[in-house]
Scaffold this motif. Structure first.
Motif, PDB file in Angstrom:
ATOM      1  N   UNK A  58      44.285  38.988  17.845  1.00 27.62           N
ATOM      2  CA  UNK A  58      43.379  38.070  18.551  1.00 27.62           C
ATOM      3  C   UNK A  58      44.173  36.960  19.251  1.00 27.62           C
ATOM      4  N   UNK A  59      45.209  36.474  18.596  1.00 34.26           N
ATOM      5  CA  UNK A  59      46.031  35.421  19.184  1.00 34.26           C
ATOM      6  C   UNK A  59      46.778  35.937  20.426  1.00 34.26           C
ATOM      7  N   UNK A  60      47.277  37.150  20.359  1.00 34.90           N
ATOM      8  CA  UNK A  60      47.962  37.730  21.522  1.00 34.90           C
ATOM      9  C   UNK A  60      47.005  37.902  22.694  1.00 34.90           C
ATOM     10  N   UNK A  61      45.773  38.317  22.421  1.00 33.28           N
ATOM     11  CA  UNK A  61      44.768  38.438  23.485  1.00 33.28           C
ATOM     12  C   UNK A  61      44.490  37.078  24.105  1.00 33.28           C
ATOM     13  N   UNK A  65      45.181  35.928  28.064  1.00 35.21           N
ATOM     14  CA  UNK A  65      44.116  35.331  28.866  1.00 35.21           C
ATOM     15  C   UNK A  65      44.567  33.999  29.473  1.00 35.21           C
ATOM     16  N   UNK A  66      45.260  33.182  28.677  1.00 38.15           N
ATOM     17  CA  UNK A  66      45.753  31.890  29.177  1.00 38.15           C
ATOM     18  C   UNK A  66      46.790  32.117  30.282  1.00 38.15           C
ATOM     19  N   UNK A  67      47.697  33.083  30.104  1.00 35.33           N
ATOM     20  CA  UNK A  67      48.716  33.373  31.130  1.00 35.33           C
ATOM     21  C   UNK A  67      48.065  33.855  32.427  1.00 35.33           C
ATOM     22  N   UNK A  68      47.065  34.721  32.297  1.00 37.90           N
ATOM     23  CA  UNK A  68      46.355  35.208  33.486  1.00 37.90           C
ATOM     24  C   UNK A  68      45.677  34.047  34.211  1.00 37.90           C
ATOM     25  N   UNK A  73      45.353  30.569  38.781  1.00 38.89           N
ATOM     26  CA  UNK A  73      45.130  29.196  39.234  1.00 38.89           C
ATOM     27  C   UNK A  73      46.183  28.831  40.287  1.00 38.89           C
ATOM     28  N   UNK A  74      47.413  29.293  40.047  1.00 40.66           N
ATOM     29  CA  UNK A  74      48.485  29.022  41.023  1.00 40.66           C
ATOM     30  C   UNK A  74      48.209  29.729  42.343  1.00 40.66           C
ATOM     31  N   UNK A  83      35.781  28.190  36.218  1.00 40.60           N
ATOM     32  CA  UNK A  83      34.844  27.897  35.130  1.00 40.60           C
ATOM     33  C   UNK A  83      34.620  29.127  34.247  1.00 40.60           C
ATOM     34  N   UNK A  84      34.526  30.296  34.857  1.00 38.03           N
ATOM     35  CA  UNK A  84      34.333  31.533  34.091  1.00 38.03           C
ATOM     36  C   UNK A  84      35.533  31.787  33.191  1.00 38.03           C
ATOM     37  N   UNK A  85      36.724  31.667  33.733  1.00 42.19           N
ATOM     38  CA  UNK A  85      37.954  31.908  32.953  1.00 42.19           C
ATOM     39  C   UNK A  85      38.128  30.850  31.857  1.00 42.19           C
TER      40      UNK A  85
END
Length: 180
Positions: A58-61, A65-68, A73-74, A83-85
């Motif tokens: 779960x932590x890896x997922x 998600x945070x990296x994506x 965002x960049x 907002x969805x992300x």
């Protein structure tokens, strides 16, 4: 006159004390000496590793998600997509926290389930000793009473004195001893 009263009180105290036999038992020490504890500890290690593995997945997922999110965002995400992300990240974060909290509770429940037969075994041996040697009260290592001879339980007498009628429940209250 005072001496007679003190002697009478002392005699009554000694007579009352002579009717009781108190003992102590250290359940945790007994448990640590039982051969079955090794198997219980191994089962708990395996179960804990399974829980940790689930949390790690779960932590890896969450990290993916945070990296994506950071990459998109960049590249310039619109506000609706941001907002969805962000909501996805927050939801996954909350799920991760709940999983961590639940896993410690689940480990505790599993530990209790594995130890229950061992405590039952200790209780059976203790009960035999109590009956053989006539103990009236047994305390554990925390000074909590773990056995009391039902003849010394005053619960029903107190309820009667208070005028409260009790519907007898064999699981909760002992049978009243006709000798008392």
């Amino acid at each position: 006159m005072k001496h007679i009263i003190w002697i009478a009180l002392l005699t009554m105290s000694l007579t009352s004390f002579a009717q009781t036999k108190v003992g102590t038992v250290n359940n945790e020490y007994i448990l640590s000496q039982m051969p079955e504890i090794v198997e219980v500890e191994e089962k708990l290690k395996v179960y804990s590793a399974q829980l940790d593995s689930t949390i790690q997945v779960k932590y890896q997922a969450y990290q993916v998600l945070v990296e994506e999110y950071n990459q998109k965002e960049e590249e310039g995400m619109n506000e609706v997509m941001k907002k969805i992300k962000q909501k996805e990240i927050i939801d996954l974060e909350e799920d991760l926290k709940k999983l961590q909290q639940n896993s410690s509770k689940m480990l505790q429940i599993q530990q209790e389930e594995y130890l229950r037969p061992l405590y039952t075994k200790i209780g059976t041996a203790l009960e035999a000793i109590v009956k053989e040697e006539g103990f009236t009260q047994i305390f554990d290592e925390n000074n909590s009473i773990i056995y009391i001879d039902p003849r010394f339980d005053l619960t029903l007498k107190v309820l009667d004195r208070l005028g409260i009628e009790v519907k007898q429940n064999a699981d909760v209250l002992p049978e009243e001893d006709p000798g008392n």
